[in-house]
Design a protein around this motif. Structure first.
Motif, PDB file in Angstrom:
ATOM      1  N   UNK A 196     128.442 -26.500  45.036  1.00  0.00           N
ATOM      2  CA  UNK A 196     128.283 -27.317  46.246  1.00  0.00           C
ATOM      3  C   UNK A 196     127.767 -26.469  47.412  1.00  0.00           C
ATOM      4  N   UNK A 197     128.296 -25.259  47.570  1.00  0.00           N
ATOM      5  CA  UNK A 197     127.822 -24.377  48.642  1.00  0.00           C
ATOM      6  C   UNK A 197     126.385 -23.917  48.410  1.00  0.00           C
ATOM      7  N   UNK A 249     126.770 -24.963  56.927  1.00  0.00           N
ATOM      8  CA  UNK A 249     126.696 -25.085  55.468  1.00  0.00           C
ATOM      9  C   UNK A 249     128.058 -24.821  54.848  1.00  0.00           C
ATOM     10  N   UNK A 250     128.759 -23.803  55.329  1.00  0.00           N
ATOM     11  CA  UNK A 250     130.083 -23.482  54.791  1.00  0.00           C
ATOM     12  C   UNK A 250     131.061 -24.616  55.077  1.00  0.00           C
ATOM     13  N   UNK A 308     120.663 -24.482  49.952  1.00  0.00           N
ATOM     14  CA  UNK A 308     119.277 -24.790  49.602  1.00  0.00           C
ATOM     15  C   UNK A 308     118.802 -26.028  50.364  1.00  0.00           C
ATOM     16  N   UNK A 309     119.615 -27.058  50.391  1.00  0.00           N
ATOM     17  CA  UNK A 309     119.222 -28.292  51.073  1.00  0.00           C
ATOM     18  C   UNK A 309     119.119 -28.132  52.575  1.00  0.00           C
ATOM     19  N   UNK A 310     120.086 -27.445  53.175  1.00  0.00           N
ATOM     20  CA  UNK A 310     120.092 -27.294  54.618  1.00  0.00           C
ATOM     21  C   UNK A 310     118.928 -26.435  55.088  1.00  0.00           C
ATOM     22  N   UNK A 311     118.711 -25.300  54.434  1.00  0.00           N
ATOM     23  CA  UNK A 311     117.616 -24.423  54.844  1.00  0.00           C
ATOM     24  C   UNK A 311     116.257 -24.993  54.437  1.00  0.00           C
ATOM     25  N   UNK A 312     116.204 -25.703  53.324  1.00  0.00           N
ATOM     26  CA  UNK A 312     114.951 -26.350  52.932  1.00  0.00           C
ATOM     27  C   UNK A 312     114.553 -27.428  53.914  1.00  0.00           C
ATOM     28  N   UNK A 344     115.505 -27.511  57.161  1.00  0.00           N
ATOM     29  CA  UNK A 344     115.149 -26.909  58.442  1.00  0.00           C
ATOM     30  C   UNK A 344     113.816 -26.145  58.367  1.00  0.00           C
ATOM     31  N   UNK A 345     113.416 -25.677  57.174  1.00  0.00           N
ATOM     32  CA  UNK A 345     112.127 -25.000  57.027  1.00  0.00           C
ATOM     33  C   UNK A 345     110.990 -25.959  56.726  1.00  0.00           C
ATOM     34  N   UNK A 346     111.302 -27.237  56.525  1.00  0.00           N
ATOM     35  CA  UNK A 346     110.275 -28.236  56.310  1.00  0.00           C
ATOM     36  C   UNK A 346     109.786 -28.372  54.876  1.00  0.00           C
ATOM     37  N   UNK A 347     110.570 -27.901  53.904  1.00  0.00           N
ATOM     38  CA  UNK A 347     110.172 -28.067  52.512  1.00  0.00           C
ATOM     39  C   UNK A 347     110.311 -29.518  52.065  1.00  0.00           C
ATOM     40  N   UNK A 348     111.313 -30.207  52.586  1.00  0.00           N
ATOM     41  CA  UNK A 348     111.524 -31.625  52.281  1.00  0.00           C
ATOM     42  C   UNK A 348     112.275 -32.277  53.409  1.00  0.00           C
TER      43      UNK A 348
END
Length: 134
Positions: free
Chosen positions: A118-119, A57-58, A124-128, A130-134
Motif C-alpha cells: 500500500x505504501x 503518502x505515509x 508511485x501514485x502520489x509522485x506520478x 504530481x509529476x504529471x505521468x497520469x
C-alpha cells in the motif's frame, strides 16, 4: 599478435622507487587525462533526493491499509485484530521466542506485506500524479 615488453622495464611501485607520492598509500596514475576523470564526477543522471519522501503518502498509506485490514473478514475477525492478538499471545511468554508453527508469523508477514504494498503503490501514485505521468 603478441605483446612484447622491454627487458629493462620495471613495474612502477615494485622495482625501484620511481613514484612521487606524498603518502605511502597513494599511487598516482601517470597517463590518465584530467578530462576523463572530470567526466565521471559531473554525472547528474541520478537525483540526490531519490526517495522523495512525503508525509502525506505515509499518512494516507497507513490509513489506506488500516481501513481494509480492520474489516472482520477472517472467521469474524480482522487481519489487524488477529495480528495484534497474536502479539499479545506471544508476549505472554516473553523471553521465549515464537515457535515456527505459531500463527503469529502468518499474521505478521501478511499484515506487513499489505502495508508495504500500500505504501509503495501510494508513493508511485502520489509522485506520478504530481509529476504529471497520469
Amino acid at each position: 599478435m603478441a605483446a612484447t615488453f622491454a627487458p629493462s622495464s620495471t613495474v612502477l611501485g615494485l622495482g625501484r622507487s620511481s613514484l612521487s607520492s606524498t603518502s605511502p598509500g597513494l599511487v598516482k596514475l601517470p597517463n590518465v587525462p584530467r578530462s576523463r576523470v572530470a567526466k565521471f564526477r559531473k554525472c547528474t543522471c541520478f537525483q540526490r533526493d531519490w526517495l522523495r519522501k512525503d508525509l502525506n503518502v505515509i499518512g494516507f498509506g497507513l490509513i489506506g491499509w488500516l481501513a481494509p485490514s480492520s474489516i472482520p473478514a477472517i472467521n469474524g475477525k480482522s487481519l489487524t485484530g488477529l495480528f495484534f492478538e497474536s502479539i499479545g499471545t506471544e508476549l505472554a511468554h516473553f523471553p521465549t521466542p515464537p515457535a515456527l508453527t505459531s500463527q503469529f508469523w502468518l499474521w505478521l508477514i501478511t499484515w506487513h506485506l499489505g502495508l508495504f504494498l500500500c505504501l509503495t503503490f501510494g508513493q508511485i501514485g502520489f509522485k506520478g500524479r504530481s509529476d504529471g505521468y497520469f
